[in-house]
Write a protein that holds these residues in place. Structure first.
Motif, PDB file in Angstrom:
ATOM      1  N   ARG A  45      18.986  -5.033  13.502  1.00  0.00           N
ATOM      2  CA  ARG A  45      17.783  -5.804  12.754  1.00  0.00           C
ATOM      3  C   ARG A  45      16.554  -6.106  14.088  1.00  0.00           C
ATOM      4  O   ARG A  45      15.590  -5.849  13.475  1.00  0.00           O
ATOM      5  N   ALA A  46      17.198  -6.347  15.153  1.00  0.00           N
ATOM      6  CA  ALA A  46      16.224  -6.613  16.065  1.00  0.00           C
ATOM      7  C   ALA A  46      15.277  -5.254  16.397  1.00  0.00           C
ATOM      8  O   ALA A  46      14.201  -5.220  16.870  1.00  0.00           O
ATOM      9  N   ILE A  47      16.351  -4.195  16.378  1.00  0.00           N
ATOM     10  CA  ILE A  47      15.319  -2.923  16.815  1.00  0.00           C
ATOM     11  C   ILE A  47      14.432  -2.640  15.465  1.00  0.00           C
ATOM     12  O   ILE A  47      13.273  -2.336  15.835  1.00  0.00           O
ATOM     13  N   LEU A  48      14.940  -2.687  14.200  1.00  0.00           N
ATOM     14  CA  LEU A  48      13.865  -2.718  13.459  1.00  0.00           C
ATOM     15  C   LEU A  48      12.751  -3.778  13.482  1.00  0.00           C
ATOM     16  O   LEU A  48      11.532  -3.419  13.027  1.00  0.00           O
ATOM     17  N   ASP A  49      12.904  -5.066  13.923  1.00  0.00           N
ATOM     18  CA  ASP A  49      12.064  -6.100  13.955  1.00  0.00           C
ATOM     19  C   ASP A  49      10.856  -5.587  15.221  1.00  0.00           C
ATOM     20  O   ASP A  49      10.033  -6.419  15.655  1.00  0.00           O
ATOM     21  N   GLY A  50      11.584  -4.790  16.118  1.00  0.00           N
ATOM     22  CA  GLY A  50      10.887  -4.247  17.259  1.00  0.00           C
ATOM     23  C   GLY A  50      10.854  -5.528  18.277  1.00  0.00           C
ATOM     24  O   GLY A  50      10.060  -5.430  19.267  1.00  0.00           O
ATOM     25  N   ILE A  51      11.950  -6.034  18.346  1.00  0.00           N
ATOM     26  CA  ILE A  51      11.953  -7.281  19.462  1.00  0.00           C
ATOM     27  C   ILE A  51      13.410  -6.837  20.147  1.00  0.00           C
ATOM     28  O   ILE A  51      14.092  -7.873  20.565  1.00  0.00           O
ATOM     29  N   PHE A  52      14.090  -5.772  20.123  1.00  0.00           N
ATOM     30  CA  PHE A  52      15.456  -5.536  20.895  1.00  0.00           C
ATOM     31  C   PHE A  52      15.350  -5.644  22.098  1.00  0.00           C
ATOM     32  O   PHE A  52      14.276  -5.378  22.815  1.00  0.00           O
TER      33      PHE A  52
ATOM     34  N   GLY B  15      17.998 -15.358  20.920  1.00  0.00           N
ATOM     35  CA  GLY B  15      17.505 -14.851  21.951  1.00  0.00           C
ATOM     36  C   GLY B  15      16.861 -13.679  22.043  1.00  0.00           C
ATOM     37  O   GLY B  15      15.918 -13.322  22.986  1.00  0.00           O
ATOM     38  N   TYR B  16      16.787 -12.978  20.777  1.00  0.00           N
ATOM     39  CA  TYR B  16      15.860 -11.613  20.766  1.00  0.00           C
ATOM     40  C   TYR B  16      14.661 -12.166  20.844  1.00  0.00           C
ATOM     41  O   TYR B  16      13.670 -11.276  21.507  1.00  0.00           O
ATOM     42  N   GLN B  17      14.205 -13.051  19.981  1.00  0.00           N
ATOM     43  CA  GLN B  17      12.495 -13.444  19.845  1.00  0.00           C
ATOM     44  C   GLN B  17      12.219 -13.985  21.262  1.00  0.00           C
ATOM     45  O   GLN B  17      11.101 -13.591  21.650  1.00  0.00           O
ATOM     46  N   GLU B  18      13.014 -15.018  22.003  1.00  0.00           N
ATOM     47  CA  GLU B  18      12.695 -15.444  23.151  1.00  0.00           C
ATOM     48  C   GLU B  18      12.456 -14.159  24.384  1.00  0.00           C
ATOM     49  O   GLU B  18      11.404 -14.340  24.962  1.00  0.00           O
ATOM     50  N   ALA B  19      13.311 -13.497  24.382  1.00  0.00           N
ATOM     51  CA  ALA B  19      13.143 -12.182  25.204  1.00  0.00           C
ATOM     52  C   ALA B  19      11.862 -11.391  24.928  1.00  0.00           C
ATOM     53  O   ALA B  19      11.244 -10.892  26.057  1.00  0.00           O
ATOM     54  N   ALA B  20      11.811 -11.151  23.659  1.00  0.00           N
ATOM     55  CA  ALA B  20      10.410 -10.495  23.209  1.00  0.00           C
ATOM     56  C   ALA B  20       9.440 -11.246  23.743  1.00  0.00           C
ATOM     57  O   ALA B  20       8.261 -10.605  24.199  1.00  0.00           O
ATOM     58  N   ASP B  21       9.107 -12.574  23.609  1.00  0.00           N
ATOM     59  CA  ASP B  21       8.155 -13.415  23.948  1.00  0.00           C
ATOM     60  C   ASP B  21       7.993 -13.260  25.526  1.00  0.00           C
ATOM     61  O   ASP B  21       6.702 -13.207  25.712  1.00  0.00           O
ATOM     62  N   ALA B  31       9.953  -4.611  23.049  1.00  0.00           N
ATOM     63  CA  ALA B  31      11.218  -4.277  22.635  1.00  0.00           C
ATOM     64  C   ALA B  31      11.440  -3.500  23.760  1.00  0.00           C
ATOM     65  O   ALA B  31      11.015  -2.580  24.376  1.00  0.00           O
ATOM     66  N   THR B  32      12.934  -3.470  24.095  1.00  0.00           N
ATOM     67  CA  THR B  32      13.169  -2.492  25.483  1.00  0.00           C
ATOM     68  C   THR B  32      13.765  -1.343  24.692  1.00  0.00           C
ATOM     69  O   THR B  32      13.962  -1.227  23.507  1.00  0.00           O
ATOM     70  N   SER B  33      14.172  -0.272  25.507  1.00  0.00           N
ATOM     71  CA  SER B  33      14.549   0.965  24.972  1.00  0.00           C
ATOM     72  C   SER B  33      16.014   0.839  24.519  1.00  0.00           C
ATOM     73  O   SER B  33      16.801  -0.113  24.925  1.00  0.00           O
ATOM     74  N   THR B  34      16.565   1.389  23.340  1.00  0.00           N
ATOM     75  CA  THR B  34      17.690   1.315  22.916  1.00  0.00           C
ATOM     76  C   THR B  34      18.539   2.283  23.527  1.00  0.00           C
ATOM     77  O   THR B  34      19.780   2.455  23.363  1.00  0.00           O
ATOM     78  N   THR B  36      19.281   2.528  26.948  1.00  0.00           N
ATOM     79  CA  THR B  36      19.804   2.141  28.461  1.00  0.00           C
ATOM     80  C   THR B  36      21.395   2.389  28.320  1.00  0.00           C
ATOM     81  O   THR B  36      22.080   2.265  27.489  1.00  0.00           O
ATOM     82  N   VAL B  37      22.038   2.316  29.643  1.00  0.00           N
ATOM     83  CA  VAL B  37      22.988   2.728  29.939  1.00  0.00           C
ATOM     84  C   VAL B  37      23.921   1.466  29.299  1.00  0.00           C
ATOM     85  O   VAL B  37      25.055   1.826  28.532  1.00  0.00           O
ATOM     86  N   LEU B  38      23.513   0.184  29.270  1.00  0.00           N
ATOM     87  CA  LEU B  38      24.455  -0.813  28.995  1.00  0.00           C
ATOM     88  C   LEU B  38      24.446  -0.631  27.420  1.00  0.00           C
ATOM     89  O   LEU B  38      25.730  -0.955  26.875  1.00  0.00           O
ATOM     90  N   VAL B  39      23.376  -0.548  26.694  1.00  0.00           N
ATOM     91  CA  VAL B  39      23.743  -0.204  25.092  1.00  0.00           C
ATOM     92  C   VAL B  39      24.650   0.806  24.906  1.00  0.00           C
ATOM     93  O   VAL B  39      25.719   0.516  24.036  1.00  0.00           O
ATOM     94  N   VAL B  40      24.727   1.965  25.462  1.00  0.00           N
ATOM     95  CA  VAL B  40      25.511   2.896  25.042  1.00  0.00           C
ATOM     96  C   VAL B  40      26.741   2.548  25.435  1.00  0.00           C
ATOM     97  O   VAL B  40      27.852   3.007  24.663  1.00  0.00           O
ATOM     98  N   VAL B  41      27.239   2.019  26.592  1.00  0.00           N
ATOM     99  CA  VAL B  41      28.378   1.684  26.943  1.00  0.00           C
ATOM    100  C   VAL B  41      29.024   0.589  25.932  1.00  0.00           C
ATOM    101  O   VAL B  41      30.179   0.711  25.349  1.00  0.00           O
TER     102      VAL B  41
END
Lengths: 110, 338
Positions: A45-52, B15-21, B31-34, B36-41
């Motif tokens: 959901r965060a990915i789709l919201d653009g805040i991942f 946490g997602y919203q705060e990090a984005a802010d 948004a960061t990239s999906t 990254t090594v962390l995400v894949v692992v």
């Protein structure tokens, strides 16, 4: 796309290796799976919201799993393991449904 | 309600919203990239977790089913083998008896045929035929779902299930009502046969029975029925029917057969008529079989006299049938079919 491939690879490895889980760990598996599912759907959901954010994903995933397992452990020690497990499943289930509904709105606009 | 509202309205980790802010404030894309090594692992880890959980928590019926199948086949094979052997024992026993009778005739001693037959009947060694009653006892129709029946004292059995104690009482009642030979599901009750239980199965003479339990009792059908019903065993049986819905049907018949006890064997032997030429041989005493097994027949004593025959008497060790059946009444009207 790459994380999805990673998920599939992990599934394949798990199915292929079929490792035996120690008995003492087995009560925590179902609840850990629910918690992991919640984290994964939250991330989608965060990915789709653009805040991942990858760090938030990793931390929420691990903490979800650990906290869920800890709650089950605590419940077992206090003799209310079944009730606490039910509570965890209800809360996480509601979150999963809400997140999936949001994902659905993003994907299908409906 | 705050908890529920938070849970329903804002299911996404805050946490997602705060990090984005924070990232937006620092001038980065929210948004960061999906990739990254962390995400894949973590994705691999999550997939692994799902697979392992599914594998280990799912019951694996295939192995158990296969093992059970093999065991059932083996049990059936061995049961068939056992019944074949029993039939062979019966045939050989008949042969032995015929040869015994022949030898007795040829020896020229006193005619003991009638006595031997009488004793064989008492020892349950030969099959018998005659009028009698069949009493069919069966578990309650809803053995599992019968929740209304009260709990039965001093038993780990389910209510509505026939127990070995029930069968013991019924069989003893039949003996007391004048039955002269009794078999349960084709197993003859000799004086040494015991009705026991192993787990939930009823064992008669070390052979397990399955329901329904058909008790065949030879004797005067009218007399048995008249005596059995008001007796303690009859009342007990009707109580079982009333309270636990255990089914029982008693029916008289003109021609019933009970098989011989194939496990009957010689335990005690003693010579009769020690004096040669004695016209009236003393009746051999039926000894209580608490004696040690003496090689099952090998210990038979040799004839002491020259022409007098050695009489082999099957023992009737009633004492070893501790929870079994009483000693049968002396049969008078039975005929030996073969």
């Amino acid at each position: 796309m790459i994380p999805v491939l990673g998920l599939l690879a992990g599934l394949a490895v798990g199915l292929f290796l079929d490792p035996s889980v120690p008995v003492w760990l087995q009560p925590y598996l179902p609840i850990a799976v629910i918690a992991a599912l919640d984290a994964v759907f939250g991330a989608i959901r965060a990915i789709l919201d653009g805040i991942f954010n990858d760090k938030v994903f990793v931390v929420s995933f691990l903490s979800n799993v650990v906290v869920a397992a800890f709650i089950v452990f605590l419940g077992d020690q206090l003799g209310v393991g079944a009730q606490l497990s039910t509570g965890v499943v209800v809360v996480l289930g509601v979150r999963i449904f809400s997140n999936v509904a949001s994902i659905r709105r993003h994907l299908f606009k409906a | 309600m705050t908890l529920l509202t938070t849970m329903m309205e804002r299911p996404l980790d805050a946490g997602y919203q705060e990090a984005a802010d924070r990232r937006a404030a620092a001038g980065l894309p929210p948004a960061t990239s999906t990739r990254t090594v962390l995400v894949v692992v973590l994705a691999i880890l999550a997939g692994f977790l799902f697979a392992v959980a599914a594998q280990s928590l799912r019951p694996k019926p295939t192995a158990a089913v296969a093992v059970k199948k093999v065991l059932v086949t083996r049990i059936e094979t061995l049961q068939k083998h056992g019944s074949d052997q029993e039939a062979r024992v019966a045939a050989l026993g008949k042969q032995v008896r015929d040869l015994e009778a022949l030898a007795l005739q040829q020896s020229g001693g006193p005619d003991l045929t009638a006595q031997i037959k009488d004793l064989e009947v008492q020892a349950a060694a030969v099959p018998l035929k005659g009028p009698g009653v069949t009493l069919t006892v069966d578990d309650a129709a809803s053995t599992v779902a019968d929740g209304t029946a009260g709990s039965r004292p001093s038993s780990g059995f389910e209510d509505g299930r026939v127990t070995s104690a029930d069968l013991q009482i019924i069989v003893n009642g039949l003996w007391g009502s004048g039955a002269e030979a009794i078999s349960i599901n084709g197993h003859r009750l000799s004086s040494t046969a015991a009705i026991r239980f192993a787990g939930q199965a009823i064992i008669v003479d070390f052979r397990p029975l399955s329901r329904p339990y058909v008790i065949t009792a030879l004797g005067d059908p009218q007399g048995i029925q008249q005596l059995f019903e008001p007796s303690f065993a009859g009342l007990y049986l009707s109580q079982l029917t009333d309270q636990y819905k255990i089914r029982s049907v008693m029916a008289g018949a003109d021609s019933l057969t009970v098989p011989g006890d194939s496990s009957a064997r010689l335990e005690v032997a003693q010579p009769i008529g020690p004096t040669v030429g004695s016209t009236a041989p003393a009746p051999p005493a039926l000894r209580s079989g608490s004696s040690t097994p003496q090689g099952s027949g090998g210990a038979s004593s040799t004839p002491t006299g020259t022409s007098s025959s050695s009489r082999l008497t099957p023992s009737a060790p009633a004492s070893s049938a501790a929870q079994g059946t009483g000693s049968p009444a002396s049969p008078t009207s039975q005929e030996n079919p073969s």
